[in-house]
Design an enzyme around this catalytic site. Structure first.
Site, PDB file in Angstrom:
ATOM      1  CG  HIS A  23      -1.979  -0.943   1.083  1.00 46.63           C
ATOM      2  ND1 HIS A  23      -2.633  -1.421   2.101  1.00 46.63           N
ATOM      3  CD2 HIS A  23      -2.731  -1.623   0.070  1.00 46.63           C
ATOM      4  CE1 HIS A  23      -3.667  -2.197   1.780  1.00 46.63           C
ATOM      5  NE2 HIS A  23      -3.558  -2.357   0.514  1.00 46.63           N
ATOM      6  CG  HIS A  79     -10.087  -6.700  -3.671  1.00 43.63           C
ATOM      7  ND1 HIS A  79     -10.778  -5.273  -3.925  1.00 43.63           N
ATOM      8  CD2 HIS A  79      -9.003  -6.523  -2.830  1.00 43.63           C
ATOM      9  CE1 HIS A  79      -9.986  -4.582  -3.307  1.00 43.63           C
ATOM     10  NE2 HIS A  79      -8.816  -5.136  -2.453  1.00 43.63           N
ATOM     11  CD  GLU A  81      -5.680  -2.983  -2.500  1.00 49.25           C
ATOM     12  OE1 GLU A  81      -4.917  -1.916  -1.971  1.00 49.25           O
ATOM     13  OE2 GLU A  81      -6.515  -3.879  -1.876  1.00 49.25           O
ATOM     14  CG  ASP A  83      -3.175  -6.635  -3.822  1.00 48.84           C
ATOM     15  OD1 ASP A  83      -3.885  -5.737  -4.233  1.00 48.84           O
ATOM     16  OD2 ASP A  83      -3.271  -7.018  -2.619  1.00 48.84           O
ATOM     17  CG  HIS A 147      -9.029  -3.681   2.345  1.00 55.01           C
ATOM     18  ND1 HIS A 147      -8.171  -2.752   1.871  1.00 55.01           N
ATOM     19  CD2 HIS A 147      -8.565  -4.663   1.498  1.00 55.01           C
ATOM     20  CE1 HIS A 147      -7.488  -2.737   1.189  1.00 55.01           C
ATOM     21  NE2 HIS A 147      -7.533  -4.022   0.634  1.00 55.01           N
ATOM     22  CG  ASP A 166      -7.496  -8.143   0.452  1.00 57.19           C
ATOM     23  OD1 ASP A 166      -6.580  -8.948  -0.039  1.00 57.19           O
ATOM     24  OD2 ASP A 166      -7.660  -7.146  -0.170  1.00 57.19           O
ATOM     25  CE1 TYR A 194      -3.405  -8.529   4.242  1.00 55.76           C
ATOM     26  CE2 TYR A 194      -5.800  -8.923   5.481  1.00 55.76           C
ATOM     27  CZ  TYR A 194      -4.975  -8.647   4.333  1.00 55.76           C
ATOM     28  OH  TYR A 194      -5.413  -8.586   3.067  1.00 55.76           O
ATOM     29  CG  HIS A 227      -2.339 -10.826   0.483  1.00 54.25           C
ATOM     30  ND1 HIS A 227      -1.569 -10.758  -0.461  1.00 54.25           N
ATOM     31  CD2 HIS A 227      -3.257  -9.881   0.388  1.00 54.25           C
ATOM     32  CE1 HIS A 227      -1.896  -9.710  -1.156  1.00 54.25           C
ATOM     33  NE2 HIS A 227      -2.893  -9.325  -0.664  1.00 54.25           N
TER      34      HIS A 227
END
Length: 395
Positions: A23, A79, A81, A83, A147, A166, A194, A227
């Protein structure tokens, strides 16, 4: 290289041993991480998520060694995002018509990041299913704000695997893939870190979502996050932890965080720690200089604490910038049901302690009336005020 998860499900992600920040520079990586992508090969072949764009070549090249890309029937984007979606543009150049299943918000985030490329989106919501053959289905569960607004989880019937994205993850590189193969102390520490630094602001939603998932009555034999380790041994242990963490979690701990110019504020910090030990020997005390310690590690200790004490000297009629930035981060994490106290030194004029108390109140802490405000260097007159502050902080 693929790793078998269960039956016809494989891990095809990227083990990121060199990653140090995430991030931007907002999240520190100490034990490596992984970007988990999964391949399901039933009558239909399904790819769940991809990895970060810097690993695009590795990911696609490795995937080609495992499977003809044209045999991929569906892509699941849990998701948007980057990554998890960073390789999508390169992958879709190879297989441009492949359907992408995601939430309506994920369409917005993917097109917002990569542009409108005419991808074949199929929007899903909680309870929608996708038949993949051999008597198995994918069941989609929206995970809004866990998130991002676009987040969802995907459940595989038959194998009873929850691909949770996530949620339930950790930034922790586990080459052996599974939670029972990982160092248990590091695993749970990284899982809590996390949660604290990424998911804690959304704790009310976490609690509701857990109840919703339980209410679906889906048997869960594995939880495969995006992750870190895959939870195969007692997978619901992490769900139980999330349920506990989401309810204004605290232990018998006090964290003291400060910055200092000429060590006066540091002296007060350590005298407060000494006094806590005198009044409550079983209480765990942590003391951190916020400019010399990783902020994510400190926040994890704050998460565990029932109370904190924050200190800064006055400079320019304000608090030090190191503490100011740390306080902004503290506020963003939205901790609940914790006490706080403030302390600090000043010279020509004061003000830092008043500012700290205001900021702690704005961050949602129950601020005690007592404080330690020392002119120049603290002396015994200042130290004599510490017992009353500690008594109220521990009450």
């Amino acid at each position: 290289m693929r790793k078998k998860v269960k039956n016809n499900v494989s891990w095809v992600g990227y083990m990121d041993w060199e990653l140090q920040q995430f991030h931007g520079d907002e999240y520190s990586i100490i034990n490596g991480s992984s970007q988990n992508s999964y391949l399901i090969e039933e009558e239909k072949t399904v790819l769940i998520d991809t990895v970060w764009a810097p690993h695009s070549f590795d990911f696609i090249d490795n995937l080609k060694q495992e499977i003809d890309l044209n045999k991929i029937d569906y892509i699941i984007a849990n998701h948007g995002e980057i990554d998890h979606s960073g390789v999508l543009p390169a992958l879709m150049e190879e297989i441009p018509d492949t359907p992408i299943y995601c939430t309506a918000n994920a369409v917005k985030s993917l097109e917002g990041q990569f542009g409108k490329r005419g991808w074949n989106f199929h929007v899903v919501k909680t309870g929608d299913t996708l038949d993949i053959g051999n008597g198995k289905q994918l069941v989609f569960v929206e995970m809004r704000m866990l998130h991002w607004p676009d987040s969802m989880a995907t459940y595989l019937t038959g194998d009873n695997i929850l691909f949770s994205n996530d949620a339930f993850g950790q930034h922790f590189a586990v080459e052996e893939l599974f939670n029972d193969k990982a160092n248990q102390c590091i695993l749970m520490k990284e899982a809590m870190k996390y949660y604290t630094n990424i998911l804690n602001p959304f704790s009310p939603l976490v609690a509701k979502k857990i109840k919703e998932i339980v209410g679906l009555n889906l048997p869960i034999d594995m939880i495969a996050p995006s992750h870190g380790a895959v939870w195969r041994e007692n997978p619901l242990q992490i769900v139980e932890k999330y349920a506990e963490w989401a309810e204004a979690y605290q232990e018998d701990q006090v964290t003291i965080a400060y910055d200092t110019m000429w060590e006066g504020t540091a002296k007060i910090a350590h005298r407060i720690a000494d006094e806590i030990h005198k009044q409550s020997p079983d209480t765990v005390v942590k003391v951190f200089n916020v400019t010399k310690t990783d902020k994510n590690e400190i926040m994890t200790e704050v998460f565990k604490s029932k109370a904190i004490a924050v200190g800064s000297p006055t400079v320019g009629n304000d608090i030090l910038t190191g503490i100011a930035g740390w306080m902004a981060f503290l506020k963003s994490l939205k901790f609940k049901n914790k006490k706080a106290a403030a302390f600090g030194c000043y010279g020509w004029s004061g003000g830092s302690v008043k500012i700290l108390k205001e900021k702690l109140d704005e961050a949602g802490f129950n601020v005690v009336d007592e404080d330690i405000t020392s002119l120049w260097n603290p002396d015994e007159t200042d130290f004599e005020k510490i017992p009353a502050l500690v008594k109220n902080l521990l009450a």
